[in-house]
Design a protein around this motif. Sequence first.
Motif, PDB file in Angstrom:
ATOM      1  N   MET A  12      -1.055  -6.486  -7.899  1.00 42.07           N
ATOM      2  CA  MET A  12      -1.189  -6.205  -9.330  1.00 42.07           C
ATOM      3  C   MET A  12      -1.329  -4.712  -9.594  1.00 42.07           C
ATOM      4  O   MET A  12      -0.886  -4.208 -10.632  1.00 42.07           O
ATOM      5  N   ASP A  13      -1.909  -3.987  -8.637  1.00 49.43           N
ATOM      6  CA  ASP A  13      -2.021  -2.529  -8.788  1.00 49.43           C
ATOM      7  C   ASP A  13      -0.673  -1.831  -8.654  1.00 49.43           C
ATOM      8  O   ASP A  13      -0.531  -0.671  -9.056  1.00 49.43           O
ATOM      9  N   VAL A  14       0.308  -2.519  -8.062  1.00 51.51           N
ATOM     10  CA  VAL A  14       1.667  -1.974  -8.016  1.00 51.51           C
ATOM     11  C   VAL A  14       2.405  -2.297  -9.307  1.00 51.51           C
ATOM     12  O   VAL A  14       3.165  -1.457  -9.828  1.00 51.51           O
ATOM     13  N   VAL A  15       2.220  -3.496  -9.840  1.00 50.08           N
ATOM     14  CA  VAL A  15       2.940  -3.919 -11.040  1.00 50.08           C
ATOM     15  C   VAL A  15       2.391  -3.236 -12.290  1.00 50.08           C
ATOM     16  O   VAL A  15       3.160  -2.772 -13.156  1.00 50.08           O
ATOM     17  N   SER A  16       1.078  -3.143 -12.394  1.00 46.27           N
ATOM     18  CA  SER A  16       0.465  -2.624 -13.621  1.00 46.27           C
ATOM     19  C   SER A  16       0.908  -1.212 -13.980  1.00 46.27           C
ATOM     20  O   SER A  16       1.203  -0.933 -15.153  1.00 46.27           O
ATOM     21  N   PRO A  17       0.982  -0.259 -13.042  1.00 43.51           N
ATOM     22  CA  PRO A  17       1.457   1.081 -13.427  1.00 43.51           C
ATOM     23  C   PRO A  17       2.887   1.089 -13.966  1.00 43.51           C
ATOM     24  O   PRO A  17       3.209   1.873 -14.854  1.00 43.51           O
ATOM     25  N   LEU A  18       3.737   0.176 -13.466  1.00 41.78           N
ATOM     26  CA  LEU A  18       5.102   0.139 -13.968  1.00 41.78           C
ATOM     27  C   LEU A  18       5.147  -0.429 -15.381  1.00 41.78           C
ATOM     28  O   LEU A  18       5.916   0.042 -16.229  1.00 41.78           O
ATOM     29  N   LEU A  19       4.340  -1.453 -15.639  1.00 39.45           N
ATOM     30  CA  LEU A  19       4.271  -1.980 -16.999  1.00 39.45           C
ATOM     31  C   LEU A  19       3.718  -0.927 -17.958  1.00 39.45           C
ATOM     32  O   LEU A  19       4.205  -0.778 -19.089  1.00 39.45           O
ATOM     33  N   SER A  20       2.733  -0.207 -17.476  1.00 38.32           N
ATOM     34  CA  SER A  20       2.155   0.856 -18.307  1.00 38.32           C
ATOM     35  C   SER A  20       3.169   1.968 -18.571  1.00 38.32           C
ATOM     36  O   SER A  20       3.250   2.498 -19.690  1.00 38.32           O
ATOM     37  N   LEU A  21       3.966   2.294 -17.555  1.00 36.12           N
ATOM     38  CA  LEU A  21       4.983   3.324 -17.748  1.00 36.12           C
ATOM     39  C   LEU A  21       6.039   2.867 -18.746  1.00 36.12           C
ATOM     40  O   LEU A  21       6.478   3.656 -19.605  1.00 36.12           O
ATOM     41  N   GLN A  62       0.823  -1.212   0.000  1.00 39.58           N
ATOM     42  CA  GLN A  62       0.000   0.000   0.000  1.00 39.58           C
ATOM     43  C   GLN A  62       0.860   1.266   0.000  1.00 39.58           C
ATOM     44  O   GLN A  62       0.545   2.238  -0.678  1.00 39.58           O
ATOM     45  N   GLY A  63       1.975   1.237   0.744  1.00 39.85           N
ATOM     46  CA  GLY A  63       2.872   2.385   0.749  1.00 39.85           C
ATOM     47  C   GLY A  63       3.519   2.609  -0.607  1.00 39.85           C
ATOM     48  O   GLY A  63       3.613   3.746  -1.093  1.00 39.85           O
ATOM     49  N   LEU A 120      -2.254 -21.152  -3.682  1.00 40.15           N
ATOM     50  CA  LEU A 120      -2.093 -21.278  -5.121  1.00 40.15           C
ATOM     51  C   LEU A 120      -3.120 -20.468  -5.882  1.00 40.15           C
ATOM     52  O   LEU A 120      -2.932 -20.188  -7.065  1.00 40.15           O
ATOM     53  N   VAL A 121      -4.177 -20.078  -5.254  1.00 40.60           N
ATOM     54  CA  VAL A 121      -5.182 -19.274  -5.944  1.00 40.60           C
ATOM     55  C   VAL A 121      -4.918 -17.789  -5.756  1.00 40.60           C
ATOM     56  O   VAL A 121      -5.689 -16.974  -6.216  1.00 40.60           O
ATOM     57  N   GLY A 122      -3.840 -17.438  -5.095  1.00 42.91           N
ATOM     58  CA  GLY A 122      -3.513 -16.043  -4.850  1.00 42.91           C
ATOM     59  C   GLY A 122      -2.671 -15.465  -5.959  1.00 42.91           C
ATOM     60  O   GLY A 122      -3.004 -15.547  -7.144  1.00 42.91           O
ATOM     61  N   ILE A 123      -1.543 -14.900  -5.584  1.00 34.18           N
ATOM     62  CA  ILE A 123      -0.714 -14.207  -6.559  1.00 34.18           C
ATOM     63  C   ILE A 123      -0.120 -15.167  -7.578  1.00 34.18           C
ATOM     64  O   ILE A 123       0.186 -14.792  -8.714  1.00 34.18           O
ATOM     65  N   MET A 124       0.016 -16.453  -7.226  1.00 32.55           N
ATOM     66  CA  MET A 124       0.567 -17.403  -8.181  1.00 32.55           C
ATOM     67  C   MET A 124      -0.371 -17.645  -9.351  1.00 32.55           C
ATOM     68  O   MET A 124       0.055 -18.131 -10.406  1.00 32.55           O
ATOM     69  N   ASP A 125      -1.639 -17.304  -9.168  1.00 33.13           N
ATOM     70  CA  ASP A 125      -2.622 -17.513 -10.232  1.00 33.13           C
ATOM     71  C   ASP A 125      -2.808 -16.275 -11.099  1.00 33.13           C
ATOM     72  O   ASP A 125      -3.526 -16.315 -12.087  1.00 33.13           O
ATOM     73  N   LEU A 146      -5.285  -9.909  -1.328  1.00 31.25           N
ATOM     74  CA  LEU A 146      -4.166  -8.999  -1.521  1.00 31.25           C
ATOM     75  C   LEU A 146      -3.578  -9.085  -2.923  1.00 31.25           C
ATOM     76  O   LEU A 146      -2.710  -8.300  -3.277  1.00 31.25           O
ATOM     77  N   ARG A 147      -4.101 -10.029  -3.722  1.00 33.55           N
ATOM     78  CA  ARG A 147      -3.545 -10.185  -5.063  1.00 33.55           C
ATOM     79  C   ARG A 147      -3.740  -8.939  -5.894  1.00 33.55           C
ATOM     80  O   ARG A 147      -2.823  -8.497  -6.597  1.00 33.55           O
ATOM     81  N   GLN A 148      -4.894  -8.320  -5.797  1.00 29.77           N
ATOM     82  CA  GLN A 148      -5.162  -7.145  -6.610  1.00 29.77           C
ATOM     83  C   GLN A 148      -4.290  -5.964  -6.188  1.00 29.77           C
ATOM     84  O   GLN A 148      -3.895  -5.148  -7.023  1.00 29.77           O
ATOM     85  N   VAL A 149      -3.977  -5.888  -4.884  1.00 32.31           N
ATOM     86  CA  VAL A 149      -3.106  -4.802  -4.423  1.00 32.31           C
ATOM     87  C   VAL A 149      -1.728  -4.933  -5.065  1.00 32.31           C
ATOM     88  O   VAL A 149      -1.122  -3.942  -5.502  1.00 32.31           O
TER      89      VAL A 149
END
Length: 928
Positions: free
Chosen positions: A737-746, A656-657, A797-802, A732-735
């Motif tokens: 992904m919300d950190v990774v997605s802006p970097l990929l977009s940048l 979150q930070g 296994l259904v969390g961030i690994m998925d 917490l998976r979406q949190v």
Amino acid sequence: MSSAVAELHHYLQTSIKNNHGTTVEIGSPSALESLQQLRTSNDPSFLFIRSLMELFAQSSGQNGNVSMDPGKREQFLFHCSLGVRDTTLMNFGSVYPIHYCRMVRDFLLHVGLMLGGNSGAILSLQNGANSQLPLPYSNVVAMSCLGGAAALWKRDGWGASSAAVGHANANCDALMIILKAAAPNLTVFHEHSSCGQLFSFLESLILRPIQNSNSSWMEQQHSKMACHFLSCLIGELGGGLASGASVNTAARYNLPMEFHRLASLCFEKSSSQTPTNSPSKQLHLQSAGLDDVLRIAMTALNGIVSNWSHVTPIAQSVISLTIDVLSWEFGLRAWDTRGTSIVQASISSLLRPPNRWSVYLIRPDFLGAVFGMYAQVRELAVGTKESQPQQPHQPLSHQHQQQQAGLLAHGLRQLLLQLSSVSGTIFATTTTGAEPATIRLEYARFLVEGCLELYATICSSAKPPPNQKTTTTNTSYEISYFHEREMVDICIMICRLIANFKVTELSQLSGTFDRMLTMISTIGNNDLLTKMLSECERCHGDVDMVEGIEWREEALDCLLEGIVLLSDDHWILSESGKSAAQSLSMFLAPLYGSYICCRVNMAKLEERCICESAESTPSSAADLDALREDISAFYLEEQMTAASSLGRLNVRASLQGLSALLNDCLPKLRAFFDGGAVGAGVGAVVSPDGAALLEEARLLVISVCHFLTDDDCSGETPLIPESIVGACGDDLRQVLMDVVSPLLSLAEFQAEKVASNANDPRLSPLLAKTLLWFIRRWASSYILPDALDYSCAPQCLVGIMDAWSKPDTAQSAISFCTRLCLLYHCYWPLEPEVQESASSLLRSLAGGSTTHSEKKRSALINSPSFEHLAVLHTVTAGISHEMSNTELEAMICSNANIGTQNLPKPTFYGYKRLPYVDRARVLTGLLI
């Protein structure tokens, strides 16, 4: 000038040709070469020993003819002592008879004891004290004599089995008569088996002024030098780097390495409590050894901690001796260089003394006395306590007493560091009969409590009372330096305690463990990070002007090392470690956010300062700044890796930070790339604000990368950190992904900007390289992970690994990666670091031999951009950089059957300009 010294001086003038006809001074290169020649020739005229006797007779007042300059006389004494040591060792028991070598050995010890203590001698002479005191010399001369005596005692004492009797020598017999006359009070130890007599003699010298408050100045100096001699002896016999000796000193003995190994082992096993008739044929045990040095040191230390004020100079020497004893390398490791280097064989951070030492070291009353003594010494060192009553023979000023107290406090802190590192079998059994685990816990509790009290004292004395006297600038600087080293040592002590007792034992200290974690967080946040940032803001980012940044960085490194040991301990992931994990998360995890904010803001300030001063900086200074920036970047990478372990203690709060920081920075960066007002600059120049914004984004990318991924390990399968796998379930998976997605977009946004205008100065190759580095590490770990590589529970296994494990999401992510590589290869072909990072990303997606690697390769081949790269390489494989665009267009038309019409011509123009080494890297990725 006396006869022997005159002969030596004449030898220096004539042994080497003097082309200019000038006088050769004792310290000149020519003189040093002459002295080396004399040592190599074994000094046939005995100039070294004769000159040393005459100079010592002058120094002790037996000869009134003192015509030589004091500085020159001191240099002659130093070089003569070295010459006597080397020639005697090389001829021990062969050319020189054994009784002569022993007399020289005892004479060197006598000279070292008499000439030691420069400051005390000067004060006594100035105050009209006893005129029979030796003339003042620096401790260098005394230590040289003591080092020579220690080497000879090693040769004839604990290494006596290799000594020969030697032949009769009339010159040596005559010199012995002269030597006795030059030192009438010489203490002689005739037999090689008199090691016990030597130690009894030294023990009386050391303890006499400690046990007698009315001791004379001479007794105190003798006590100091006796401690120094024992330290020299430990250094000669130990051969370890910690005690100041090196295996390279073995060449002086003219003996094989086995002699040194056996002498060291003999000294370690010899003791006044052990019979010397050992059944071993190799070891000839003596009546004194390492255990006796420890006993003498601890006896002296116990007397000092109870009443240290009248023996402050001795206290420093006793503490140094105790530290040297505790640093002893047990066994043959110190002299065993087979298969390893001296650096690799050096002392580790933990000490493992034998169990028989527990009677001296595992004593809470002794630890309490050391902490209590440090508290009193500290008060004097920082000026919160009045000076100690002066001794009649020690008329020291308040400032000098304060300096001595500072040195003593430093020695006590080093002793506490050593005691914090005690581990191993010493806790196995004690006289109390308690369980070893209980003994270790109580020992750890006492040390941690002492560290907590010490830090509380530092915090309470941070602000001086209103009625305290104003100190001079020099004294203020010394007090400030004292506080700096004190804080660094506390951080080292914390790290040592964690490395020694680990979280499994420290967490059992109810209440104390939480207070320790609170102290770590307070030091890291308030004393280090906050003050570093405020200092950097005060200096507007000029790192050369920032005060205290070096020691704060050193302290922060030690603190982070201890935090890594706590957070990376797999025990906290077990059921029994849940309580400790919760404490770590509660007290330490907030420090991660402070660290990232501090680093990002400092980087912005530094980048802005560099840009503002770029125009006025000479090219040589600019090159130096670039080199320093490379070193700083490497150092930052290591520190970020350690800080990532801190952030993973509370994955949710850290994500979150980071997300908040990215959401604040990235919109500004997009506006900057679009030509907005933020840092747009004028013309082709990026403004300081724009450069600071780019640096902020780069630091955030580095922070996210280290937090989400582990370091690359060649030959190992990249994995998602286990703490993130366990924490990032469906909630917490979406949190994440919300950190990774802006970097990929940048990354995609800047790559498209490069494709539209590669010459835009706002586009940063360094940022592109950092983004590609992050994407490579993220893709290797998170895309199509293999569940068999993880030991986590099935529900994880259904969390961030998925998140990127399904065929459609994996194909989309890999297609995105290959498109980035295509754009950078075609539109930024002459940026070498970007090209290397892009080709590395491509190879990481294509490599591997597991089933999941095969799935990645299938997705890579199905990517349109991968096909485009294959077409570009096929068309341009046989052409050179000099080919014109017209000729290239003809080749494009002739290869229309492989899909060249699907690519715009600028992509071919750019790929043609790609350096051959980068084309080779791309070809490797295509062929894997």
